[in-house]
Design an enzyme around this catalytic site. Structure first.
Site, PDB file in Angstrom:
ATOM      1  N   ASN A  44       0.836  -1.607  -0.273  1.00  0.00           N
ATOM      2  CA  ASN A  44       0.726  -0.013  -0.647  1.00  0.00           C
ATOM      3  C   ASN A  44       0.467   1.033   0.149  1.00  0.00           C
ATOM      4  O   ASN A  44       1.260   2.324   0.999  1.00  0.00           O
ATOM      5  CB  ASN A  44      -0.895   0.153   1.393  1.00  0.00           C
ATOM      6  CG  ASN A  44      -1.071   1.419   1.283  1.00  0.00           C
ATOM      7  OD1 ASN A  44      -1.585   1.781   0.798  1.00  0.00           O
ATOM      8  ND2 ASN A  44      -2.039   1.372   2.313  1.00  0.00           N
ATOM      9  N   LYS A  66      -0.040   4.005   0.405  1.00  0.00           N
ATOM     10  CA  LYS A  66      -0.462   5.214   0.221  1.00  0.00           C
ATOM     11  C   LYS A  66      -0.298   6.689  -0.375  1.00  0.00           C
ATOM     12  O   LYS A  66      -0.758   6.562  -1.512  1.00  0.00           O
ATOM     13  CB  LYS A  66      -0.373   5.814   1.962  1.00  0.00           C
ATOM     14  CG  LYS A  66      -0.240   4.234   2.766  1.00  0.00           C
ATOM     15  CD  LYS A  66       0.081   4.684   4.180  1.00  0.00           C
ATOM     16  CE  LYS A  66       0.329   3.833   4.873  1.00  0.00           C
ATOM     17  NZ  LYS A  66      -0.181   3.770   7.031  1.00  0.00           N
ATOM     18  N   HIS A  78     -10.034   0.651   4.709  1.00  0.00           N
ATOM     19  CA  HIS A  78      -8.114   1.311   5.599  1.00  0.00           C
ATOM     20  C   HIS A  78      -8.478   1.608   7.021  1.00  0.00           C
ATOM     21  O   HIS A  78      -9.588   2.789   6.785  1.00  0.00           O
ATOM     22  CB  HIS A  78      -7.707   1.838   4.508  1.00  0.00           C
ATOM     23  CG  HIS A  78      -5.091   1.494   5.371  1.00  0.00           C
ATOM     24  ND1 HIS A  78      -5.628   2.333   6.294  1.00  0.00           N
ATOM     25  CD2 HIS A  78      -4.715   0.942   4.493  1.00  0.00           C
ATOM     26  CE1 HIS A  78      -4.061   1.713   6.737  1.00  0.00           C
ATOM     27  NE2 HIS A  78      -3.822   1.449   5.643  1.00  0.00           N
ATOM     28  N   GLU A  92      -7.046   4.261   8.047  1.00  0.00           N
ATOM     29  CA  GLU A  92      -6.409   5.383   7.330  1.00  0.00           C
ATOM     30  C   GLU A  92      -8.014   6.668   7.383  1.00  0.00           C
ATOM     31  O   GLU A  92      -8.399   7.324   7.740  1.00  0.00           O
ATOM     32  CB  GLU A  92      -5.729   5.573   7.139  1.00  0.00           C
ATOM     33  CG  GLU A  92      -4.181   5.582   7.644  1.00  0.00           C
ATOM     34  CD  GLU A  92      -3.114   4.960   7.458  1.00  0.00           C
ATOM     35  OE1 GLU A  92      -2.684   5.263   5.898  1.00  0.00           O
ATOM     36  OE2 GLU A  92      -1.900   4.766   7.279  1.00  0.00           O
ATOM     37  N   GLU A 146      -5.607  -5.441  10.557  1.00  0.00           N
ATOM     38  CA  GLU A 146      -5.150  -4.393  10.837  1.00  0.00           C
ATOM     39  C   GLU A 146      -4.920  -3.746  12.208  1.00  0.00           C
ATOM     40  O   GLU A 146      -5.812  -2.790  11.805  1.00  0.00           O
ATOM     41  CB  GLU A 146      -4.713  -3.453   9.341  1.00  0.00           C
ATOM     42  CG  GLU A 146      -4.503  -3.935   8.511  1.00  0.00           C
ATOM     43  CD  GLU A 146      -4.196  -2.664   7.322  1.00  0.00           C
ATOM     44  OE1 GLU A 146      -2.257  -3.150   6.861  1.00  0.00           O
ATOM     45  OE2 GLU A 146      -4.100  -1.845   7.273  1.00  0.00           O
ATOM     46  N   GLY A 182       1.248   1.967  11.244  1.00  0.00           N
ATOM     47  CA  GLY A 182       3.016   3.501  10.539  1.00  0.00           C
ATOM     48  C   GLY A 182       3.591   3.867  11.901  1.00  0.00           C
ATOM     49  O   GLY A 182       4.376   4.805  12.580  1.00  0.00           O
ATOM     50  N   SER A 222       3.290  -2.515  10.091  1.00  0.00           N
ATOM     51  CA  SER A 222       4.823  -2.035  11.038  1.00  0.00           C
ATOM     52  C   SER A 222       5.235  -3.530  10.500  1.00  0.00           C
ATOM     53  O   SER A 222       5.904  -3.813  10.520  1.00  0.00           O
ATOM     54  CB  SER A 222       5.403  -1.756  12.050  1.00  0.00           C
ATOM     55  OG  SER A 222       4.810  -1.281  12.269  1.00  0.00           O
TER      56      SER A 222
END
Ligand code: PEP
Length: 254
Positions: free
Chosen positions: A9, A11, A97, A99, A169, A175, A215
């Site tokens: 990904n 991003k 996701h 985010e 996730e 991250g 991560s």
């Protein structure tokens, strides 16, 4: 037998020229060292999809997108439809996701519409689920993930589940450099299979690929992939570094 899937990904990173360089290097490196029986997907930003598609021609790397809007076309300024992604040559699409849940307020209901729209247009959703840190600290992670799964898969038919990939996730691991231990991930993946079993039956539970994301790096991939219910990984930061990503693709289960 579940084919392992390694998805990158990217991003909101890489301009077109940079994306081209990264995709080209990956395609060249993986053609020499390719790991048979492993699926590799890269998900560049929308702006680079067309250019990257050209570079991937003749390579085994598959193109994916990071999002879609759940309508075929219309007055949705700034959005991208599933038909447009299919037209661009995308095979996979990341949906839900964290985010997007966090910064853009996406709900399970909205993500569910996206999952259905992806499936209706021949795109394979990589459906992301995962708890935030406070939920894990309160011991609520199993319930949170089960609720997300049921909500996001509402109305999906058993016959469509072969196209769906789940990505667990944990939000606290994305991250942050702080990954879930292989045992924590394995436990949650088993819980996810139980939810799939109660909703779709044993065959779907056994055949659905469940990725871990959060991560993932060159130095933790081997132990993650040694877990029986981890069928691959969704990689953010490390997918932008060629050496790391190639090492992740060529994992050797510890
Ligand atoms: C992700 O973006 O899905 C992700 C897991 O990011 P990272 O690998 O950087 O934690």
């Amino acid at each position: 037998m579940r084919t392992p899937l390694i998805a990158g990904n990217w991003k909101m990173h890489r301009r077109i020229s940079e994306a081209l360089g990264l995709a080209q290097t990956l395609a060249e490196s993986l053609s020499g060292t390719s790991s048979p029986g492993r699926e590799v997907v890269i998900c560049p930003p929308f702006t680079a999809l067309l250019a990257v598609r050209e570079v991937l021609k003749g390579s085994s790397i598959i193109l994916g997108a990071q999002n879609l809007y759940p309508e075929p076309e219309g007055a949705y300024t700034g959005e991208i439809s599933p038909t447009m992604l299919a037209d661009l040559g995308c095979r996979y699409v990341i949906l839900g996701h964290s985010e997007r849940r966090q910064h853009l307020g996406e709900t399970d209901e909205f993500i569910n519409r996206k999952v259905q729209a992806a499936l209706a247009n021949g795109l394979r959703p990589i459906l992301c689920v995962g708890e935030i840190l406070e939920q894990r600290e309160r011991g609520q992670e199993v319930g949170v993930v089960a609720t997300q799964l049921r909500g996001c898969l509402q109305g999906v038919q058993t016959s469509q589940m072969g196209e769906v990939v789940i990505a667990y996730e944990p939000v606290w691991a994305i991250g942050t450099g702080k990954n879930a231990t292989p045992e924590q991930a394995q436990t949650m993946h088993q819980n996810i299979r139980q939810v799939l079993q109660s909703r779709f039956g044993e065959e779907v539970a056994n055949n659905t690929r469940i990725l871990y994301g959060g991560s993932v790096k060159a130095d933790n991939i081997d132990s993650l992939m040694a877990q029986p219910d981890i069928d691959g990984v969704l990689v953010g930061g490390a997918s932008l570094d060629v050496t790391s990503f190639i090492r992740i693709v060529n994992y050797q289960p510890a």
